[in-house]
Write a protein that holds these residues in place. Sequence first.
Motif, PDB file in Angstrom:
ATOM      1  N   ILE A   1      25.499  13.829 -29.015  1.00 17.24           N
ATOM      2  CA  ILE A   1      25.142  14.630 -27.839  1.00 17.24           C
ATOM      3  C   ILE A   1      24.795  16.072 -28.215  1.00 17.24           C
ATOM      4  CG2 ILE A   1      27.523  15.260 -27.303  1.00 17.24           C
ATOM      5  CD1 ILE A   1      25.023  14.311 -24.630  1.00 17.24           C
ATOM      6  N   ASN A   2      25.396  16.576 -29.287  1.00 14.58           N
ATOM      7  CA  ASN A   2      25.126  17.965 -29.690  1.00 14.58           C
ATOM      8  C   ASN A   2      23.657  18.169 -30.029  1.00 14.58           C
ATOM      9  OD1 ASN A   2      27.796  19.420 -29.860  1.00 14.58           O
ATOM     10  ND2 ASN A   2      28.231  17.507 -30.929  1.00 14.58           N
ATOM     11  N   THR A   3      23.113  17.216 -30.779  1.00 15.92           N
ATOM     12  CA  THR A   3      21.708  17.335 -31.176  1.00 15.92           C
ATOM     13  C   THR A   3      20.807  17.355 -29.962  1.00 15.92           C
ATOM     14  OG1 THR A   3      22.306  16.000 -33.061  1.00 15.92           O
ATOM     15  CG2 THR A   3      19.974  16.341 -32.669  1.00 15.92           C
TER      16      THR A   3
ATOM     17  N   ILE B   1      21.478  17.967 -26.810  1.00 14.65           N
ATOM     18  CA  ILE B   1      21.642  19.146 -25.953  1.00 14.65           C
ATOM     19  C   ILE B   1      20.991  20.361 -26.602  1.00 14.65           C
ATOM     20  CG2 ILE B   1      23.308  20.762 -24.991  1.00 14.65           C
ATOM     21  CD1 ILE B   1      25.083  18.533 -24.297  1.00 14.65           C
ATOM     22  N   ALA B   2      21.134  20.458 -27.929  1.00 20.12           N
ATOM     23  CA  ALA B   2      20.495  21.580 -28.620  1.00 20.12           C
ATOM     24  C   ALA B   2      18.995  21.562 -28.391  1.00 20.12           C
ATOM     25  CB  ALA B   2      20.805  21.504 -30.117  1.00 20.12           C
ATOM     26  N   LEU B   3      18.399  20.383 -28.562  1.00 23.26           N
ATOM     27  CA  LEU B   3      16.947  20.283 -28.385  1.00 23.26           C
ATOM     28  C   LEU B   3      16.551  20.558 -26.943  1.00 23.26           C
ATOM     29  CD1 LEU B   3      16.179  17.152 -30.597  1.00 23.26           C
ATOM     30  CD2 LEU B   3      15.993  19.559 -31.184  1.00 23.26           C
TER      31      LEU B   3
ATOM     32  N   LEU C   1      18.188  22.368 -24.696  1.00 20.94           N
ATOM     33  CA  LEU C   1      18.351  23.789 -24.364  1.00 20.94           C
ATOM     34  C   LEU C   1      17.215  24.614 -24.963  1.00 20.94           C
ATOM     35  CD1 LEU C   1      22.186  24.443 -24.626  1.00 20.94           C
ATOM     36  CD2 LEU C   1      20.746  24.302 -22.590  1.00 20.94           C
ATOM     37  N   LEU C   2      16.813  24.242 -26.180  1.00 17.24           N
ATOM     38  CA  LEU C   2      15.674  24.950 -26.784  1.00 17.24           C
ATOM     39  C   LEU C   2      14.431  24.764 -25.931  1.00 17.24           C
ATOM     40  CD1 LEU C   2      16.061  24.330 -30.605  1.00 17.24           C
ATOM     41  CD2 LEU C   2      16.300  26.461 -29.349  1.00 17.24           C
TER      42      LEU C   2
END
Lengths: 248, 163
Positions: free
Chosen positions: A134-136, A138-140, A142-143
Amino acid sequence: MTIGTMFNLLTYASPLAELEVGKQFYWHLGNFNIHGQVLLTSWFVIGLLVIVSVLATRKVQMVPSGVQNLMEYALEFIRDLTKAQIGEKEYRPWVPFIGTLFLFIFVCNWSGALIPWKLIHLPEGELAAPTSDINTTIALALLTSLAYFYAGFRKKGLGYFGNYVQPVAFMIPFKIIEDFTKPLSLSFRLFGNILADELVVAVLVFLVPLFVPLPVMALGLFTSAIQALIFATLAAAYIGEAMEEHHD
Amino acid sequence: MIHSVLLLVAEAAAEEAKGGLFDIDATLPFMAVQFLILVALLNALFYKPLGKVLDDRDNLIRTSQAEAKERLMKAEALAKQYEQELAETRRQAQAVIASAQAEAQKIASSKVAEAQREAQVQREQAQQELDQQKADAMQSLEQQVDALSQQILQKILSGVSLG
């Protein structure tokens, strides 16, 4: 984690049928925890992309062949995708961002589907597609949100807030909610699809270790490619929407 | 202040049970940063050089296509011009042939007329000669007839006188 323990029970079958959901291979960076397995595979993906890019542009020819041909095809595909969503006039500066989103997610997904990461043992957790974390995603996502805000503000300045009253003023709450649902849906769609695909394949491999999982694996490849395309297309569409001119 | 709050949050997170599907931690910003680095890397290594190649090739194709079109137009104009010249020449040739034929016809007919006239003259001449000769023959025949009749008359007369 009950699901985790349930799947851990299955691990005696074979290393490929092994599945550990929600177990992380933690690295500690000061006070922060980092999922090591995600970073390892993402570094692999990044390395692969960089190496292929270097190979493709090492000796550039007017009549392309080999890797250059492949990457030119990819670039034209990305350009067409970006052009279709953002428009002929503004699309060029966004090609690297959208293109990298597509390539990174695509290679991540396919590496998860094609490379038997599970044969490499980690002390805890297991290697998988970075996009199944999920971190990956969400990072993408949010970017992407930052990108479309940036695009909107750069194009229109504070006039960007005018978008919130288009086409009618009572759209404001919905538009504000949209700013939250966009990254949420982007990240969870990708995360859910990739994780679900890995789970289904692993369960099938555990139940019937021969031939039967193959169609699901093929379907997984298809879903993976489609998810990368969807993410990139939506990101481009959001950016295009933020820069859209309203004439009233 | 902010730093200590962050520390507290981090400690709280660390104290919580680790793991789980939705375990959001420092991987997220780390991933975001390394994704941005990847964007920059690929921009320098992939998008710019290959994009330049694509644009260059587009330009090359466009210019050579324009050139080819221009050349084709020139060639077509030349072909048209040649065709016109050819048609003109053919018309001239036709005219020359027609005049030559007319002239030849004229010469032929004049020659034929002359020959006919000559033949006519010759025939008339021959006819005249023939008539002359006939007249001569007639004259001499008449004289002979006269002589013979004289002789016959004398013979008869002499016979009668004796008898």
